[in-house]
Design an enzyme around this catalytic site. Structure first.
Site, PDB file in Angstrom:
ATOM      1  N   ASN A  10       0.666  -1.155  -0.014  1.00 26.79           N
ATOM      2  CA  ASN A  10      -0.091  -0.177   0.046  1.00 26.79           C
ATOM      3  C   ASN A  10       0.754   1.228   0.017  1.00 26.79           C
ATOM      4  O   ASN A  10       1.821   1.467   0.854  1.00 26.79           O
ATOM      5  CB  ASN A  10      -1.041  -0.097   1.211  1.00 26.79           C
ATOM      6  CG  ASN A  10      -1.901   1.108   1.466  1.00 26.79           C
ATOM      7  OD1 ASN A  10      -1.471   2.261   1.283  1.00 26.79           O
ATOM      8  ND2 ASN A  10      -3.017   0.903   1.578  1.00 26.79           N
ATOM      9  N   HIS A  46      -5.475   3.566  -1.831  1.00 27.76           N
ATOM     10  CA  HIS A  46      -6.868   4.099  -1.297  1.00 27.76           C
ATOM     11  C   HIS A  46      -7.233   5.427  -1.843  1.00 27.76           C
ATOM     12  O   HIS A  46      -6.419   6.384  -1.183  1.00 27.76           O
ATOM     13  CB  HIS A  46      -7.076   3.712   0.335  1.00 27.76           C
ATOM     14  CG  HIS A  46      -8.205   4.192   0.930  1.00 27.76           C
ATOM     15  ND1 HIS A  46      -8.437   3.850   2.282  1.00 27.76           N
ATOM     16  CD2 HIS A  46      -9.317   4.483   0.557  1.00 27.76           C
ATOM     17  CE1 HIS A  46      -9.527   4.156   2.701  1.00 27.76           C
ATOM     18  NE2 HIS A  46     -10.426   4.634   1.404  1.00 27.76           N
ATOM     19  N   ARG A  52      -7.067  12.728   0.640  1.00 29.90           N
ATOM     20  CA  ARG A  52      -5.819  13.288   1.664  1.00 29.90           C
ATOM     21  C   ARG A  52      -4.711  12.546   1.425  1.00 29.90           C
ATOM     22  O   ARG A  52      -3.514  13.286   1.766  1.00 29.90           O
ATOM     23  CB  ARG A  52      -6.303  12.821   3.124  1.00 29.90           C
ATOM     24  CG  ARG A  52      -6.258  11.352   3.316  1.00 29.90           C
ATOM     25  CD  ARG A  52      -6.601  11.160   4.827  1.00 29.90           C
ATOM     26  NE  ARG A  52      -7.777  11.347   5.294  1.00 29.90           N
ATOM     27  CZ  ARG A  52      -8.305  10.690   6.484  1.00 29.90           C
ATOM     28  NH1 ARG A  52      -7.554  10.034   7.141  1.00 29.90           N
ATOM     29  NH2 ARG A  52      -9.614  10.756   6.871  1.00 29.90           N
ATOM     30  N   GLU A  73      -8.614   0.533  -3.330  1.00 32.67           N
ATOM     31  CA  GLU A  73      -9.442   0.600  -2.278  1.00 32.67           C
ATOM     32  C   GLU A  73     -10.342   1.621  -2.267  1.00 32.67           C
ATOM     33  O   GLU A  73     -10.160   2.876  -2.436  1.00 32.67           O
ATOM     34  CB  GLU A  73      -8.728   0.709  -0.686  1.00 32.67           C
ATOM     35  CG  GLU A  73      -7.881  -0.353  -0.313  1.00 32.67           C
ATOM     36  CD  GLU A  73      -7.017  -0.216   1.009  1.00 32.67           C
ATOM     37  OE1 GLU A  73      -7.498   0.725   1.533  1.00 32.67           O
ATOM     38  OE2 GLU A  73      -6.078  -1.121   1.092  1.00 32.67           O
ATOM     39  N   THR A 104      -8.441   3.319   8.195  1.00 33.10           N
ATOM     40  CA  THR A 104      -9.676   2.650   8.144  1.00 33.10           C
ATOM     41  C   THR A 104     -10.016   2.034   9.304  1.00 33.10           C
ATOM     42  O   THR A 104      -9.112   0.823   9.697  1.00 33.10           O
ATOM     43  CB  THR A 104      -9.617   1.725   7.104  1.00 33.10           C
ATOM     44  OG1 THR A 104      -9.276   2.337   5.760  1.00 33.10           O
ATOM     45  CG2 THR A 104     -10.901   0.924   6.833  1.00 33.10           C
ATOM     46  N   HIS A 197      -3.896  -4.570   7.672  1.00 26.46           N
ATOM     47  CA  HIS A 197      -3.920  -3.363   8.642  1.00 26.46           C
ATOM     48  C   HIS A 197      -3.166  -3.528   9.750  1.00 26.46           C
ATOM     49  O   HIS A 197      -3.304  -4.352  10.636  1.00 26.46           O
ATOM     50  CB  HIS A 197      -5.455  -3.106   9.125  1.00 26.46           C
ATOM     51  CG  HIS A 197      -5.617  -1.525   9.312  1.00 26.46           C
ATOM     52  ND1 HIS A 197      -5.243  -1.155  10.264  1.00 26.46           N
ATOM     53  CD2 HIS A 197      -6.013  -0.647   8.431  1.00 26.46           C
ATOM     54  CE1 HIS A 197      -5.471   0.346  10.407  1.00 26.46           C
ATOM     55  NE2 HIS A 197      -6.022   0.577   9.029  1.00 26.46           N
TER      56      HIS A 197
HETATM   57  N1  PXP Z   1      -5.988  -3.109   3.882  1.00 24.46           N
HETATM   58  C1  PXP Z   1      -6.889  -2.133   3.881  1.00 24.46           C
HETATM   59  C2  PXP Z   1      -8.267  -2.596   3.345  1.00 24.46           C
HETATM   60  C3  PXP Z   1      -6.719  -0.792   4.207  1.00 24.46           C
HETATM   61  O1  PXP Z   1      -7.648  -0.120   4.402  1.00 24.46           O
HETATM   62  C4  PXP Z   1      -5.423  -0.500   4.772  1.00 24.46           C
HETATM   63  C5  PXP Z   1      -5.123   0.903   5.473  1.00 24.46           C
HETATM   64  O2  PXP Z   1      -5.402   1.739   4.290  1.00 24.46           O
HETATM   65  C6  PXP Z   1      -4.434  -1.385   4.747  1.00 24.46           C
HETATM   66  C7  PXP Z   1      -4.751  -2.733   4.381  1.00 24.46           C
HETATM   67  C8  PXP Z   1      -2.906  -1.400   5.027  1.00 24.46           C
HETATM   68  O3  PXP Z   1      -2.844  -0.990   6.612  1.00 24.46           O
HETATM   69  P1  PXP Z   1      -1.385  -0.374   7.106  1.00 24.46           P
HETATM   70  O4  PXP Z   1      -1.055   0.877   6.255  1.00 24.46           O
HETATM   71  O5  PXP Z   1      -1.884  -0.249   8.446  1.00 24.46           O
HETATM   72  O6  PXP Z   1      -0.315  -1.500   6.720  1.00 24.46           O
END
Ligand code: PXP
Length: 250
Positions: A10, A46, A52, A73, A104, A197
């Site tokens: 991400n 996302h 943002r 996302e 999220t 996440h």
């Molecule tokens: N998966 C989803 C659906 C998310 O919304 C996020 C955060 O944007 C992530 C994974 C990645 O989370 P993190 O940035 O905490 O690794």
């Protein structure tokens, strides 16, 4: 490698840093290509309602340039559906979105939100986009996701990772147990299972040991560590941690 687990990187927080100064640098698309070169299996971004971090043009450029699948996302809104149908990412992960949250914070309300979600899932699927729903690791949420027609779910690992980070061992064990049960149930009812996440090297290594989970999406930790050791290094280390956890490395 038959049992490999995919790493989706991400890149939102490269855009967070860029937007802090309002210019073009650092470019999240460049980060995406570096991540792919270093071993990422896909890129996740996302596009938030308030823009943002990732902007519309980033999605267009990612779609045009990267050589691995793009996972968009998005909230279940008409504006985001329009973006997805125009840019045709490989996958779309539908997430809940609140303007006031930092990230999220929880999974989608797939039980209460079923009627709202069904047309989004249908239209994305009809456009050939692989749809996933970002949900809490609960049996009810999995069964509702299946009933809605999503082929994929992503389990929210935030509560587990938060408990680990706070040193709350009993809570962390409980939360990991929920994830383990949910991943097994997803496979039983024929849902492809992803997770993400708050993951770091240790939590990614551990969750990679659950054979039903085929993809992890990781962002904030990777970008934070990249400040200290560089993006290629941190991606390679994450890749190794996941492969060790999976048992595909020694
Ligand atoms: N998966 C989803 C659906 C998310 O919304 C996020 C955060 O944007 C992530 C994974 C990645 O989370 P993190 O940035 O905490 O690794």
């Amino acid at each position: 490698m038959t049992n490999a687990i995919r790493l989706g990187v991400n890149i939102d927080h490269v855009a967070t840093v860029r937007n802090a100064r309002g210019g073009k640098l650092p470019d999240p698309v460049r980060a995406a290509q570096i991540a792919i070169d270093a071993g990422a299996d896909g890129i996740t971004a996302h596009l938030r309602e308030d823009r943002r971090h990732i902007m519309d043009d980033d999605i267009v450029r990612l779609r045009k340039t990267i050589s691995k699948p793009l996972n968009l996302e998005m909230a279940a809104t008409m504006q985001m559906l329009d973006v997805a149908l125009r840019t045709k990412p490989h996958a779309s992960c539908i997430v809940p979105e609140k303007r006031t949250e930092r990230t999220t914070e929880g999974g989608l309300d797939v039980v209460g939100g079923r009627e709202h979600l069904i047309p989004f899932v249908d239209q994305l699927k009809r456009a050939g986009i692989r749809v996933s729903l970002f949900i809490e690791p609960s049996i009810d949420a999995l069964d509702a996701s299946k009933a809605i027609g999503a082929p994929v779910v992503e389990l929210h690992t935030g509560a587990w990772c938060h408990a680990l980070a706070e040193g709350q061992a009993a809570k962390a064990d409980h939360e990991f147990g929920r994830i383990r049960v949910a991943a097994a149930h997803a496979a039983e009812i024929g849902l492809e299972c992803h997770a993400g996440h708050g993951l770091d090297f240790e939590s990614a290594r551990k969750i990679a040991g659950l054979p039903q989970i085929v993809e992890l999406n990781i962002g904030h930790f990777l970008m934070g560590e990249a400040i200290f050791s560089g993006l290629p290094d941190v991606i390679a280390r994450m890749r190794r941690a996941m492969d060790e956890g999976r048992g595909v490395l020694g």
